[in-house]
Design an enzyme around this catalytic site. Structure first.
Site, PDB file in Angstrom:
ATOM      1  N   SER A   7      -9.268  23.321 -13.031  1.00 57.98           N
ATOM      2  CA  SER A   7      -7.955  23.294 -13.747  1.00 57.98           C
ATOM      3  C   SER A   7      -8.345  23.207 -15.322  1.00 57.98           C
ATOM      4  CB  SER A   7      -6.608  22.192 -13.242  1.00 57.98           C
ATOM      5  OG  SER A   7      -6.022  22.079 -14.530  1.00 57.98           O
ATOM      6  N   HIS A  32      -7.606  27.534 -13.186  1.00 56.39           N
ATOM      7  CA  HIS A  32      -6.327  27.163 -12.763  1.00 56.39           C
ATOM      8  C   HIS A  32      -5.472  26.798 -14.671  1.00 56.39           C
ATOM      9  CE1 HIS A  32      -2.438  25.611 -11.299  1.00 56.39           C
ATOM     10  NE2 HIS A  32      -2.925  24.802 -12.388  1.00 56.39           N
ATOM     11  N   ASP A  34      -2.922  25.017 -16.965  1.00 58.44           N
ATOM     12  CA  ASP A  34      -1.889  24.552 -16.898  1.00 58.44           C
ATOM     13  C   ASP A  34      -0.881  25.008 -18.179  1.00 58.44           C
ATOM     14  OD1 ASP A  34      -2.000  23.234 -13.956  1.00 58.44           O
ATOM     15  OD2 ASP A  34      -3.550  22.255 -15.163  1.00 58.44           O
ATOM     16  N   MET A  36       1.953  23.981 -20.169  1.00 53.19           N
ATOM     17  CA  MET A  36       3.217  23.293 -20.993  1.00 53.19           C
ATOM     18  C   MET A  36       4.271  23.460 -21.689  1.00 53.19           C
ATOM     19  SD  MET A  36       0.676  19.876 -18.818  1.00 53.19           S
ATOM     20  CE  MET A  36       0.295  20.135 -17.473  1.00 53.19           C
ATOM     21  N   HIS A  65      -0.159  28.430 -14.448  1.00 56.48           N
ATOM     22  CA  HIS A  65       0.796  28.079 -13.816  1.00 56.48           C
ATOM     23  C   HIS A  65       1.853  27.132 -14.894  1.00 56.48           C
ATOM     24  CE1 HIS A  65       1.770  23.342 -12.539  1.00 56.48           C
ATOM     25  NE2 HIS A  65       2.669  24.353 -12.124  1.00 56.48           N
ATOM     26  N   MET A  67       4.632  24.900 -16.546  1.00 51.15           N
ATOM     27  CA  MET A  67       5.197  24.573 -16.444  1.00 51.15           C
ATOM     28  C   MET A  67       6.520  24.231 -17.494  1.00 51.15           C
ATOM     29  SD  MET A  67       2.572  21.193 -14.591  1.00 51.15           S
ATOM     30  CE  MET A  67       0.853  22.307 -15.487  1.00 51.15           C
ATOM     31  N   MET A 136       2.621  20.772  -5.730  1.00 54.70           N
ATOM     32  CA  MET A 136       2.206  19.339  -7.167  1.00 54.70           C
ATOM     33  C   MET A 136       2.309  17.943  -6.236  1.00 54.70           C
ATOM     34  SD  MET A 136       2.132  20.643  -9.290  1.00 54.70           S
ATOM     35  CE  MET A 136       1.692  19.062 -10.571  1.00 54.70           C
ATOM     36  N   GLY A 143      -3.222  15.129 -16.200  1.00 55.01           N
ATOM     37  CA  GLY A 143      -3.888  15.622 -15.529  1.00 55.01           C
ATOM     38  C   GLY A 143      -4.363  13.827 -15.536  1.00 55.01           C
ATOM     39  N   GLY A 144      -5.607  13.647 -14.584  1.00 53.38           N
ATOM     40  CA  GLY A 144      -5.934  12.295 -14.162  1.00 53.38           C
ATOM     41  C   GLY A 144      -5.142  11.310 -13.742  1.00 53.38           C
ATOM     42  N   ASP A 175      -2.000  20.848  -6.012  1.00 53.57           N
ATOM     43  CA  ASP A 175      -2.330  20.831  -7.600  1.00 53.57           C
ATOM     44  C   ASP A 175      -1.734  19.072  -8.076  1.00 53.57           C
ATOM     45  OD1 ASP A 175      -2.789  20.464 -10.164  1.00 53.57           O
ATOM     46  OD2 ASP A 175      -1.288  21.920 -10.515  1.00 53.57           O
ATOM     47  N   GLY A 177      -4.523  15.170  -8.781  1.00 52.73           N
ATOM     48  CA  GLY A 177      -4.840  13.952  -7.950  1.00 52.73           C
ATOM     49  C   GLY A 177      -5.957  13.891  -6.627  1.00 52.73           C
TER      50      GLY A 177
HETATM   51  C1  DX5 Z   1      -0.712  18.816 -13.730  1.00 48.84           C
HETATM   52  C2  DX5 Z   1      -1.306  20.078 -13.910  1.00 48.84           C
HETATM   53  C3  DX5 Z   1      -2.903  19.795 -13.043  1.00 48.84           C
HETATM   54  C4  DX5 Z   1      -3.491  19.779 -13.475  1.00 48.84           C
HETATM   55  C5  DX5 Z   1      -4.818  17.944 -12.663  1.00 48.84           C
HETATM   56  O1  DX5 Z   1       0.429  18.949 -14.587  1.00 48.84           O
HETATM   57  O2  DX5 Z   1      -0.339  20.844 -13.490  1.00 48.84           O
HETATM   58  O3  DX5 Z   1      -3.022  20.972 -12.769  1.00 48.84           O
HETATM   59  O4  DX5 Z   1      -4.513  19.551 -14.834  1.00 48.84           O
HETATM   60  O5  DX5 Z   1      -5.153  17.863 -12.631  1.00 48.84           O
HETATM   61  P1  DX5 Z   1      -6.219  16.498 -11.985  1.00 48.84           P
HETATM   62  O6  DX5 Z   1      -6.881  17.420 -10.976  1.00 48.84           O
HETATM   63  O7  DX5 Z   1      -6.548  16.181 -12.990  1.00 48.84           O
HETATM   64  O8  DX5 Z   1      -4.682  15.648 -11.485  1.00 48.84           O
HETATM   65 ZN    ZN Z   2      -1.602  23.021 -11.664  1.00 52.66          ZN
END
Ligand code: DX5
Ligand code: ZN
Length: 219
Positions: A7, A32, A34, A36, A65, A67, A136, A143-144, A175, A177
């Site tokens: 991602s 990937h 993201d 948002m 993706h 969101m 999810m 992330g993180g 997706d 963690g």
């Molecule tokens: C969260 C995203 C994920 C995110 C995953 O809303 O959809 O794709 O980037 O990041 P990690 O692997 O750090 O959880």
């Molecule tokens: Zn994602």
């Protein structure tokens, strides 16, 4: 073969081309992306203009993706920017079947996603219209975060449901963690594709990290 989808949310936004180079050097399967909108989730990230600008620098599959609260409005802009697959959230749409058909008609792959609190039952009526389900395993937005362990049961149940309906070809993508330490559990539960953000881009050697995930995915 399990697919690895770095991602780029966790990549260096001032140098996304290097992020793409890292993915290519590690032979990642998908990129990937993201998206948002600061409405469906409390964060604002990548729009179609950015996807269009990075498209010439990678031949990889762009796994977008969404969101966002109005995915239907962003469908064509992202398709025109070079997305290969578009995933929307079931929580955002009154008629998810129609949204699947709309994505299908553009020629890109169709994905449906659900938040950790959304029951799997909600997506069952649409499984024959999709190429992938994105489970999810964290609250979408950042992330993180830490992997939510109950996601493993959700992955297992989805696997059983897909088998029951002879829909094994539908990809289960997970997706949030995912690290080298828990990737095995996610794969054993039945995932076909792993999205990994911080577990790759926040590591010392991201290319090598992708290779390690690919090695795990091969076992
Ligand atoms: C969260 C995203 C994920 C995110 C995953 O809303 O959809 O794709 O980037 O990041 P990690 O692997 O750090 O959880
Ligand atoms: Zn994602």
């Amino acid at each position: 073969m399990i697919k690895i989808a770095p991602s780029i949310l966790s990549a260096d936004f001032s140098d996304l081309r290097s992020g793409l180079d890292i993915c290519m050097a590690g032979s990642a399967d998908y990129i990937h992306i993201d998206v948002m909108d600061n409405h469906f989730v409390p964060n604002l990230t990548i729009g179609p203009v950015v996807v269009k600008s990075i498209r010439p620098f990678s031949s990889s599959y762009f796994d977008v993706h969404l969101m966002v609260t109005e995915p239907q409005k962003l469908l064509n802009p992202f398709v025109e920017s070079g997305a290969d697959g578009i995933t929307f959230h079931i929580e955002t749409i009154k008629d998810p079947g129609d949204m699947c058909d709309k994505i299908r008609s553009t020629g890109v792959d169709v994905g449906i996603s659900l938040k950790p609190s959304t029951p799997l039952e909600n997506i069952i009526p649409f499984l024959d219209k999709v190429d992938r389900v994105l489970i999810m395993s964290v609250e979408p937005g950042f992330g993180g975060q830490k992997f939510i362990d109950s996601s493993l049961e959700k992955i297992k149940s989805l696997n059983q449901i897909l088998n029951k309906y002879n829909l094994e070809k539908v990809e289960i993508e997970v997706d949030g963690g995912i690290k080298l330490e828990n990737a095995d559990d996610v794969i054993s539960a039945g995932a076909d594709a792993l999205v990994v953000g911080s577990g790759i881009f926040k590591s010392e050697d991201p290319v090598n990290q992708i290779i390690k995930f690919k090695d795990l995915a091969r076992l």
